[in-house]
Write a protein that holds these residues in place. Structure first.
Motif, short mmCIF file in Angstrom:
data_model
loop_
_atom_site.label_atom_id
_atom_site.label_comp_id
_atom_site.label_asym_id
_atom_site.label_seq_id
_atom_site.Cartn_x
_atom_site.Cartn_y
_atom_site.Cartn_z
N TYR A 1 0.81 -1.23 0.00
CA TYR A 1 0.00 0.00 0.00
C TYR A 1 0.85 1.29 0.00
O TYR A 1 0.56 2.19 -0.79
N TYR B 1 2.35 1.76 -3.41
CA TYR B 1 1.28 2.09 -4.37
C TYR B 1 0.89 3.56 -4.25
O TYR B 1 0.72 4.26 -5.24
N ARG B 2 0.79 4.02 -3.01
CA ARG B 2 0.42 5.42 -2.79
C ARG B 2 1.44 6.36 -3.42
O ARG B 2 1.11 7.36 -4.02
N ILE C 1 -4.48 -6.92 -7.19
CA ILE C 1 -5.26 -5.85 -7.83
C ILE C 1 -6.59 -5.65 -7.10
O ILE C 1 -6.99 -4.52 -6.80
N ARG D 1 -7.28 -6.15 -4.11
CA ARG D 1 -7.06 -5.54 -2.79
C ARG D 1 -6.78 -4.04 -2.87
O ARG D 1 -6.79 -3.35 -1.84
N LEU D 2 -6.53 -3.52 -4.08
CA LEU D 2 -6.33 -2.06 -4.22
C LEU D 2 -7.65 -1.32 -4.01
O LEU D 2 -7.67 -0.10 -3.81
N VAL E 1 -7.96 1.02 -1.13
CA VAL E 1 -7.41 2.38 -1.27
C VAL E 1 -8.48 3.31 -1.84
O VAL E 1 -8.63 4.45 -1.39
N ASN F 1 -10.15 6.41 -7.31
CA ASN F 1 -8.84 5.76 -7.20
C ASN F 1 -7.74 6.80 -7.35
O ASN F 1 -7.91 7.78 -8.09
#
Ligand SMILES: Cc1cc2nc3c(=O)[nH]c(=O)nc-3n(C[C@H](O)[C@H](O)[C@H](O)COP(=O)(O)O)c2cc1C
Length: 185
Positions: A73, A76-77, A101, A103-104, A107, A116
């Motif tokens: 995470y 990804y951020r 994917i 699990r994104l 976010v 997103n």
């Protein structure tokens, strides 16, 4: 400008064809001054999305499941560019990558409108087949995802004709394509 690139590697074969595509892509990206962070998903504990819609409360730990996605995470951020790398499994991404994917979504739940974070994305894929339509389903899926998330595509490398681990090393043109994609960002 130097960019932060996140690679989610869905191949379980450390010396496989996807790994070779990733190595070539990374070489190209680093030579252009970008920073590359890679996660080898098959060596991580990442559960499938529970569909509980209970995430999005804590930006640092957005999902209710506290597994190895907690490592992904923050990267990804931070990432400007997300690269999905995978062998073709049944005309799609591997299960390992699809799990990550899904699990994104936690976010997106951080935003009241499920927006997103905006990214540029691309994909690298190795497959056994090399027919004119081999990559049609994955291109359609990837383009649909990017479009619906409001992202931008930076391109893809679809490397057909590769069954056994590492045979792609005999195809310098496919590796050159991956390197060029990394360099172009
Ligand atoms: C479970 C599984 C499903 C596969 N499905 C496909 C497929 O649908 N189409 C295809 O062309 N190759 C398919 N393959 C072959 C792999 O995509 C190919 O061997 C690829 O080079 C593996 O990449 P890797 O070395 O990075 O693991 C499949 C292989 C496995 C193990």
């Amino acid at each position: 400008m130097s960019k932060k690139i996140l690679i989610l590697n869905g191949s379980p074969r450390p010396n496989g064809n996807t790994a070779a595509l990733i190595a070539a892509f990374t070489e190209g990206a680093q030579s252009a001054g970008h920073t590359v962070t890679r996660f080898d998903l098959s060596r991580m504990k990442i559960g499938g999305c529970l569909g509980c819609c209970g995430g999005g409360k804590n930006p640092d730990l957005p999902c209710v499941q506290k597994d190895d996605m907690t490592l992904i995470y923050p990267a990804y951020r931070e990432a400007d560019i997300v690269i999905f790398a995978s062998p073709m499994y049944y005309w799609g991404f591997s299960g390992q990558l699809k799990c990550a994917i899904d699990r994104l979504f936690a976010v997106a739940e951080l935003d009241p409108n499920y927006r997103n974070p905006i990214k540029t994305a691309g994909f690298l894929m190795a497959a056994e087949d090399n027919l004119p339509n081999t990559f049609e389903p994955i291109r359609f899926y990837f383009n649909s995802m990017v479009q619906n998330l409001g992202w931008t595509s930076c391109g893809c490398v679809c490397a057909g004709g590769n069954l056994e681990a590492g045979v792609i090393l005999k195809k310098p043109e496919q590796l050159a394509e991956a390197r060029a994609l990394g360099e172009s960002l």
